[in-house]
Design a protein around this motif. Sequence first.
Motif, short mmCIF file in Angstrom:
data_model
loop_
_atom_site.label_atom_id
_atom_site.label_comp_id
_atom_site.label_asym_id
_atom_site.label_seq_id
_atom_site.Cartn_x
_atom_site.Cartn_y
_atom_site.Cartn_z
N ALA A 128 0.82 -1.20 0.00
CA ALA A 128 0.00 0.00 0.00
C ALA A 128 0.86 1.25 0.00
O ALA A 128 0.35 2.36 -0.19
CB ALA A 128 -0.92 0.00 1.21
N VAL A 129 2.15 1.07 0.21
CA VAL A 129 3.08 2.20 0.28
C VAL A 129 4.29 1.88 -0.59
O VAL A 129 4.74 0.74 -0.66
CB VAL A 129 3.52 2.47 1.74
CG1 VAL A 129 4.16 1.24 2.35
CG2 VAL A 129 4.46 3.66 1.82
N ASP A 130 4.79 2.88 -1.28
CA ASP A 130 5.97 2.70 -2.14
C ASP A 130 7.22 2.82 -1.28
O ASP A 130 7.77 3.91 -1.09
CB ASP A 130 5.96 3.75 -3.25
CG ASP A 130 7.10 3.55 -4.23
OD1 ASP A 130 7.72 2.46 -4.19
OD2 ASP A 130 7.38 4.46 -5.03
N ASP A 149 3.63 -3.77 -6.09
CA ASP A 149 3.19 -2.40 -5.78
C ASP A 149 1.70 -2.26 -6.06
O ASP A 149 1.25 -2.46 -7.19
CB ASP A 149 3.98 -1.39 -6.62
CG ASP A 149 3.56 0.05 -6.33
OD1 ASP A 149 2.97 0.29 -5.27
OD2 ASP A 149 3.83 0.92 -7.18
N SER A 205 0.02 0.59 -4.58
CA SER A 205 -0.24 1.88 -3.94
C SER A 205 -1.11 2.78 -4.80
O SER A 205 -1.69 3.75 -4.29
CB SER A 205 1.08 2.59 -3.62
OG SER A 205 1.82 2.83 -4.80
N TYR A 212 0.67 6.04 -0.92
CA TYR A 212 -0.08 5.64 0.27
C TYR A 212 -1.19 6.66 0.57
O TYR A 212 -0.95 7.87 0.62
CB TYR A 212 0.84 5.54 1.48
CG TYR A 212 0.11 5.14 2.74
CD1 TYR A 212 -0.31 3.83 2.92
CD2 TYR A 212 -0.19 6.07 3.72
CE1 TYR A 212 -1.01 3.45 4.06
CE2 TYR A 212 -0.87 5.71 4.87
CZ TYR A 212 -1.28 4.39 5.03
OH TYR A 212 -1.98 4.02 6.15
#
Length: 300
Positions: free
Chosen positions: A195-197, A218, A220, A224
């Motif tokens: 959910a976050v890079d 990925d 996201s 996020y």
Amino acid sequence: MKIPEIHIPVVEIPLENKVKLFMKREDLVHPQVSGNKYWKLFFNINHYLDKNPEKPYLITFGGAFSNHIAAVSAVGNLAGVATLGIIRGEELRDKWRDNPTLLFARRNGMNLQFVTREEYRHKDKLTGFLQKEFPEALIIPEGGTNEDAVAGVKMMLNDETKDFDYLCTAVGTGGTIAGISKYCEDNQKVIGFKAVDDDSLENKILELTSKKNFSLIDSSFGGYGKIKDDNVRFINDFKEKYNIPLDPIYTGKMMQQIFELIKDGFFPEDSRILCFHTGGLQGIEGANLLLKKQNRTLIV
């Protein structure tokens, strides 16, 4: 009061495809302590309370719409234990009543301390100060990820989860996928949908699990907390078709990505895929507040 062990059902998501898709409804584990947060806190809280601290106190960290902040506040309320949330963003100090997550936390009795983003980036230093000020407190890291959390995630696996080729989960701080990776069957492949890079996630997960049976994708969708119109459409269509609500930050994006992978033939024919619904539905209200301000379609 300790949080108990609870059984959660596995349901099939019917597809017109040559793979089988299922979901473990961890969002049903508890109405306030939802999904993976329940299990990540399970041993953290129970081990802490077993020590019988004279003045039990739970302290943790999170952002404006943090599922973790909401969950810890609810656990504290249920267990009769005082709680403190260190909240990222001092600009929220006078606006928390307009924030559904922070309002929920306060109604559960959680004290809120707002810090600048710069201060928040140095959580190790903050943790040191807090531990000196509150020596008997249990300080739980952001997202709840630590060794006790990984052990708690083991409770998400049981005899029903053994008969799957792929185990899929959304990834935030890495604790849930680490637990699934560590305790799943040797023949199972684990896929984490980020959910976050964050390029450092793989190493963080490897520190918590002894296995290299996982891969990261990925999911996201621009970053996020970013919610695109496609995300909202997918979540609303999914709920209408399968009667399962999805949050817009974690499970919603994961399921959208999984459907795209299935369409692209990523999974071999006859694969059995299990997705973990990690809760986070409390975040829908906050997401809709932002979407409404932007005159966009809301999550139903």
